[in-house]
Design an enzyme around this catalytic site. Sequence first.
Site, PDB file in Angstrom:
ATOM      1  N   GLU A  45       0.848  -1.190   0.000  1.00  0.00           N
ATOM      2  CA  GLU A  45       0.000   0.000   0.000  1.00  0.00           C
ATOM      3  C   GLU A  45       0.882   1.238   0.000  1.00  0.00           C
ATOM      4  OE1 GLU A  45      -3.000   0.755   2.934  1.00  0.00           O
ATOM      5  OE2 GLU A  45      -3.776  -1.263   2.750  1.00  0.00           O
ATOM      6  N   ASP A  56      -6.591   8.528   9.474  1.00  0.00           N
ATOM      7  CA  ASP A  56      -5.257   8.151   9.935  1.00  0.00           C
ATOM      8  C   ASP A  56      -4.928   8.757  11.294  1.00  0.00           C
ATOM      9  OD1 ASP A  56      -4.166   6.538   7.735  1.00  0.00           O
ATOM     10  OD2 ASP A  56      -4.537   8.339   6.554  1.00  0.00           O
TER      11      ASP A  56
END
Length: 268
Positions: A45, A56
């Site tokens: 990723e 995040d």
Amino acid sequence: MSAIKSVFSDSKSAFIPYISLGDPNYDLCVDWADALIRGGADILELGIPFSDPVADGPVIQKAFKRALANPFSMDTILETTEKIHSLHPHIPLVYLTYFNPIFHYGFEKFAEKAKIAGIQGMIIPDLPYDTPETDELFKSLKRRGVDLIHLVTPATPLNRMKAIRDFASGFIYYVTSYGVTGERKSISSDLEDRIKTTKEVFSLPVSAGFGISAPDQAKEISGYADGIIIGSAVQRIIEENGSNPTLCRRKLEEYAQSISGSLRGKNR
């Protein structure tokens, strides 16, 4: 079968590490990617830095801040991706990005250039499935054989999962816990049941992420998940060692080996 889906099998669990592109610079990210793949990554990723990464946690937020201290352009992102792909063309690459950067770049232009650069899938945490933009992007990616990978969380109701099915391919990214990304010490007691249900709904591989950092956690979850996604623990290694590229590369490869070697069907 897509390049991503072909990585998965019933006999083993895949290792999917994450790095934030541009941290601490784009050239070194090629080295980080190479080290993780050599250490056992099955899919990689690649995070596109963004100023408001709502999904995040603090480790990746700081990584994006460091990355955005460098001159940013989507063309640099694509060029770096192509360098990684040229080193390991057999390893599928996936972008994790937010909607704003690709919207401004243009769906068709982005999809075409991403495919040429070696991207096989895309994860967009802030793009709901039930929007005209999702339909447009999904069709653009599908024409190029690029998977649109959706997130499912503990709060996603069954009827919503069923509605997402028409726009999901490659694998499902199962968010193991509430909140944002980050390392956690415990695993939810009902995670196995929730992943089993998700597999039944989608008939796609299901990879677990958010909060996984240690080999023992990865080993346990790989007993029932098709893949293990780890981002914050990888980025912490870069945060702590990125100023010494040789050491950082070694630590990343060793960490990848420790996780990959712990997974179901990949014991060494």
